[in-house]
Design an enzyme around this catalytic site. Structure first.
Site, short mmCIF file in Angstrom:
data_model
loop_
_atom_site.label_atom_id
_atom_site.label_comp_id
_atom_site.label_asym_id
_atom_site.label_seq_id
_atom_site.Cartn_x
_atom_site.Cartn_y
_atom_site.Cartn_z
N VAL A 13 0.84 -1.21 0.00
CA VAL A 13 0.00 0.00 0.00
C VAL A 13 0.87 1.25 0.00
CG1 VAL A 13 -1.84 1.24 1.19
CG2 VAL A 13 -1.82 -1.27 1.21
N TYR A 142 -4.01 -11.14 14.83
CA TYR A 142 -3.95 -9.93 14.00
C TYR A 142 -5.24 -9.12 14.17
CZ TYR A 142 -4.08 -7.50 9.37
OH TYR A 142 -4.21 -6.58 8.34
N LYS A 146 -5.75 -5.28 15.65
CA LYS A 146 -6.33 -4.20 14.84
C LYS A 146 -7.56 -3.61 15.55
CE LYS A 146 -4.02 -4.08 10.80
NZ LYS A 146 -3.29 -2.88 10.32
N PRO A 169 -10.01 -1.47 4.78
CA PRO A 169 -9.97 -2.03 3.42
C PRO A 169 -10.25 -3.53 3.40
CG PRO A 169 -7.74 -1.61 4.18
CD PRO A 169 -8.65 -1.24 5.31
N THR A 170 -10.67 -4.00 2.25
CA THR A 170 -10.86 -5.43 2.04
C THR A 170 -9.53 -6.02 1.57
OG1 THR A 170 -12.30 -7.01 0.97
CG2 THR A 170 -11.59 -5.13 -0.35
N HIS A 185 -0.57 -13.38 0.58
CA HIS A 185 -2.01 -13.48 0.40
C HIS A 185 -2.28 -14.28 -0.87
CE1 HIS A 185 -1.83 -9.95 3.13
NE2 HIS A 185 -2.92 -10.50 3.59
N LYS A 193 3.01 -19.15 -7.75
CA LYS A 193 2.92 -20.60 -7.96
C LYS A 193 2.67 -20.94 -9.42
CE LYS A 193 1.42 -21.87 -3.35
NZ LYS A 193 0.32 -22.19 -2.47
N ASP A 276 -9.51 -23.59 4.16
CA ASP A 276 -10.18 -22.54 3.38
C ASP A 276 -10.24 -21.24 4.17
OD1 ASP A 276 -12.73 -24.49 1.59
OD2 ASP A 276 -10.75 -23.75 1.00
P1 NAP Z 1 3.31 -5.00 3.63
O1 NAP Z 1 3.42 -4.93 2.15
O2 NAP Z 1 3.63 -6.27 4.33
O3 NAP Z 1 4.21 -3.80 4.25
C1 NAP Z 1 4.37 -3.71 5.65
C2 NAP Z 1 5.11 -2.43 5.93
O4 NAP Z 1 5.28 -2.31 7.34
C3 NAP Z 1 6.51 -2.39 5.29
O5 NAP Z 1 6.78 -1.09 4.87
C4 NAP Z 1 7.41 -2.78 6.47
O6 NAP Z 1 8.73 -2.28 6.34
C5 NAP Z 1 6.67 -2.09 7.62
N1 NAP Z 1 7.00 -2.67 8.93
C6 NAP Z 1 6.85 -3.96 9.30
N2 NAP Z 1 7.29 -4.15 10.58
C7 NAP Z 1 7.73 -2.91 11.00
C8 NAP Z 1 8.32 -2.42 12.22
N3 NAP Z 1 8.55 -3.23 13.27
N4 NAP Z 1 8.65 -1.12 12.28
C9 NAP Z 1 8.45 -0.29 11.22
N5 NAP Z 1 7.88 -0.67 10.05
C10 NAP Z 1 7.54 -1.97 9.94
O7 NAP Z 1 1.84 -4.57 4.10
P2 NAP Z 1 0.62 -4.02 3.21
O8 NAP Z 1 -0.03 -5.18 2.54
O9 NAP Z 1 1.08 -2.84 2.41
O10 NAP Z 1 -0.38 -3.53 4.38
C11 NAP Z 1 -0.49 -2.15 4.71
C12 NAP Z 1 -1.58 -2.03 5.76
O11 NAP Z 1 -2.83 -2.50 5.20
C13 NAP Z 1 -1.32 -2.89 7.02
O12 NAP Z 1 -1.72 -2.18 8.17
C14 NAP Z 1 -2.22 -4.12 6.81
O13 NAP Z 1 -2.62 -4.67 8.04
C15 NAP Z 1 -3.40 -3.50 6.07
N6 NAP Z 1 -4.16 -4.45 5.22
C16 NAP Z 1 -3.53 -5.19 4.28
C17 NAP Z 1 -4.31 -6.04 3.46
C18 NAP Z 1 -3.70 -6.87 2.35
O14 NAP Z 1 -4.46 -7.62 1.70
N7 NAP Z 1 -2.41 -6.74 2.09
C19 NAP Z 1 -5.71 -6.09 3.63
C20 NAP Z 1 -6.30 -5.29 4.61
C21 NAP Z 1 -5.51 -4.45 5.40
P3 NAP Z 1 9.85 -3.19 5.55
O15 NAP Z 1 9.52 -3.03 4.08
O16 NAP Z 1 11.13 -2.52 5.92
O17 NAP Z 1 9.69 -4.58 6.03
O1 GFB Z 2 -5.55 -14.11 0.89
P1 GFB Z 2 -5.64 -15.17 1.95
O2 GFB Z 2 -4.38 -15.74 2.42
O3 GFB Z 2 -6.40 -14.50 3.17
O4 GFB Z 2 -6.53 -16.47 1.45
P2 GFB Z 2 -7.83 -14.48 3.82
C1 GFB Z 2 -7.70 -16.39 0.85
C2 GFB Z 2 -8.21 -17.76 0.43
O5 GFB Z 2 -7.37 -18.25 -0.62
C3 GFB Z 2 -8.31 -18.90 1.46
C4 GFB Z 2 -7.16 -19.65 -0.48
O6 GFB Z 2 -9.55 -19.53 1.30
C5 GFB Z 2 -7.18 -19.86 1.02
O7 GFB Z 2 -7.50 -21.23 1.32
N1 GFB Z 2 -5.88 -20.00 -1.11
C6 GFB Z 2 -5.74 -20.88 -2.13
C7 GFB Z 2 -4.68 -19.52 -0.80
N2 GFB Z 2 -4.44 -21.00 -2.47
C8 GFB Z 2 -3.75 -20.17 -1.65
C9 GFB Z 2 -2.34 -19.87 -1.51
O8 GFB Z 2 -1.46 -20.39 -2.20
N3 GFB Z 2 -2.02 -18.95 -0.56
C10 GFB Z 2 -2.98 -18.31 0.23
N4 GFB Z 2 -2.57 -17.39 1.13
N5 GFB Z 2 -4.31 -18.58 0.13
C11 GFB Z 2 -6.48 -12.92 5.42
C12 GFB Z 2 -6.21 -12.76 6.89
O9 GFB Z 2 -7.49 -13.86 5.27
O10 GFB Z 2 -6.96 -11.69 4.85
C13 GFB Z 2 -5.15 -11.69 7.07
O11 GFB Z 2 -5.73 -13.99 7.41
C14 GFB Z 2 -5.42 -10.42 6.26
O12 GFB Z 2 -5.09 -11.36 8.45
C15 GFB Z 2 -5.95 -10.73 4.88
O13 GFB Z 2 -6.31 -9.65 6.84
C16 GFB Z 2 -6.47 -9.51 4.19
O14 GFB Z 2 -8.65 -13.55 3.02
O15 GFB Z 2 -8.37 -15.83 4.05
#
Ligand code: NAP
Ligand code: GFB
Length: 320
Positions: A13, A142, A146, A169-170, A185, A193, A276
């Site tokens: 993000v 987690y 949050k 966000p989703t 994710h 993969k 799942d």
């Molecule tokens: P990300 O790609 O894993 O990036 C995590 C960031 O946090 C990186 O910049 C990392 O720095 C920094 N960080 C981690 N540990 C730290 C520490 N101890 N001190 C300072 N910085 C630290 O995460 P993202 O997917 O962009 O997520 C951004 C936000 O959106 C998070 O709050 C997450 O919970 C939320 N969110 C994500 C998703 C999703 O699907 N990805 C969905 C919903 C909400 P480095 O690069 O140096 O490691």
């Molecule tokens: O994105 P994901 O890891 O997170 O998985 P959640 C979504 C779905 O994808 C699950 C299936 O039903 C998994 O079983 N899946 C299939 C896989 N193949 C794969 C694979 O190779 N890797 C992964 N990761 N999934 C997360 C939360 O839930 O949502 C986190 O656990 C975070 O905390 C994130 O908030 C946004 O949507 O299930």
């Protein structure tokens, strides 16, 4: 003129926000942006956080914070690390709000996630139901960390009249994501993969049944909505940032789209030995659309094309 400090500025993000403010510089020319990574500050350490942020403050220039930093991962990382995910995220969140308040920073926007809503809930999920029951067990560490970030933000609103707000966000996807095969994710994991399956001529393995449903937002869309929330959204209540419920897709559909886009011709294997996780977590984006009706979301087709293209062009240097 506002100075905006972005924690987690090097992640999925954070990198999208960086590109949006550079691209739409006419919109943000009156502001400056500082993107922090864990190399600049360790947010689990209060003293380090306090001094790092204090040293960035400038006389007569107001500072806002976008708090993105977190210990983040997909279903399988959460399933196996709930205690660590709770600890590291509680520490980071507690410290950044406490430091902001102690340094008299008036506005902080923090990021939650739709996976923290109660698991047993009526759909579509609305902002108000955040604390109406336990989150899904797969990511409760987690999720509760949050939820406490939301509680702490509300307490600072009430006790100190601080503008500490939360957006929800989703599931997010896009360039600069983490493509680690176990911790990622679903979308980055499956792109990686599928790539390896083609390279090594082996089956493309999808975890679980493929039946679960998800709403996905493209990282650049979310970046624009986070900046809109920071500069335009004046309400202090939480707001969901997501595509509509009608855009919800099954994991099988996502896997098939990725296979088709990466020209993978063999069949997909669904391994139901793997979890799942949550079946669905369908949210309503009605509040967002009522305030920002003409926001243009990127289609899944385009978002996946751009993410796969970025993955292929940056493979040697991606997080994996
Ligand atoms: P990300 O790609 O894993 O990036 C995590 C960031 O946090 C990186 O910049 C990392 O720095 C920094 N960080 C981690 N540990 C730290 C520490 N101890 N001190 C300072 N910085 C630290 O995460 P993202 O997917 O962009 O997520 C951004 C936000 O959106 C998070 O709050 C997450 O919970 C939320 N969110 C994500 C998703 C999703 O699907 N990805 C969905 C919903 C909400 P480095 O690069 O140096 O490691
Ligand atoms: O994105 P994901 O890891 O997170 O998985 P959640 C979504 C779905 O994808 C699950 C299936 O039903 C998994 O079983 N899946 C299939 C896989 N193949 C794969 C694979 O190779 N890797 C992964 N990761 N999934 C997360 C939360 O839930 O949502 C986190 O656990 C975070 O905390 C994130 O908030 C946004 O949507 O299930």
């Amino acid at each position: 003129m506002v100075q905006v400090i972005i924690t987690g500025g090097s992640g999925l993000v954070g990198s999208a926000i960086k590109e949006v403010v550079l691209k739409d510089d006419s919109l943000y020319k009156d502001h400056s942006f500082i993107f922090l990574s864990s190399k600049d500050v360790d947010l689990t350490n209060y003293e380090n956080t306090y001094h790092t942020i204090k040293n960035l403050l400038k006389k007569n220039i107001e500072t806002y914070i976008i708090h993105l930093a977190a210990n983040v991962g997909g279903l399988f990382k959460n399933l196996h690390n709930n205690a660590l995910m709770f600890e590291s995220n509680i520490l980071m969140n507690m410290n950044i709000l406490k430091v902001a308040h102690n340094l008299n920073i008036q506005r902080v926007l923090s990021i939650l996630s739709t996976c923290i809503f109660p698991d047993n809930v009526s759909y579509p999920i609305l902002e108000e139901s955040l604390h109406n029951g336990a989150p899904h067990s797969s990511n409760c560490g987690y999720a509760y960390a949050k939820r406490m970030l939301e509680v702490q933000s509300k307490l600072y609103q009430r006790d100190f009249n601080r503008d500490y707000i939360c957006v929800i966000p989703t599931n997010i996807y896009g360039p600069y994501d983490n493509f680690h095969l176990e911790d990622a994710h679903v979308i980055p994991a499956l792109i990686h993969k599928c790539y390896l399956s083609k390279m090594e001529n082996k089956p493309f393995l999808v975890m679980g049944s493929g039946k679960p449903l998800r709403q996905f937002i493209y990282s650049y869309d979310l970046a624009k909505l986070i900046l809109w929330s920071l500069f335009t959204y004046k309400d202090r209540e939480n707001i969901i940032l997501s595509v509509s419920e009608s855009e919800e897709v099954s994991i099988q559909k996502i896997a098939e789209m990725i296979a088709e886009k990466m020209d993978y011709k063999e069949y997909l294997l669904f391994n139901t030995m793997y979890s799942d996780g949550q079946y669905k977590k369908s949210v309503s984006n009605q509040k967002l659309l009522s305030l920002y009706p003409d926001f243009q979301f990127t289609t899944m087709e385009n978002g996946l094309d751009q993410t796969i293209d970025w993955f292929l062009h940056n493979y040697p240097n991606i997080r994996k």
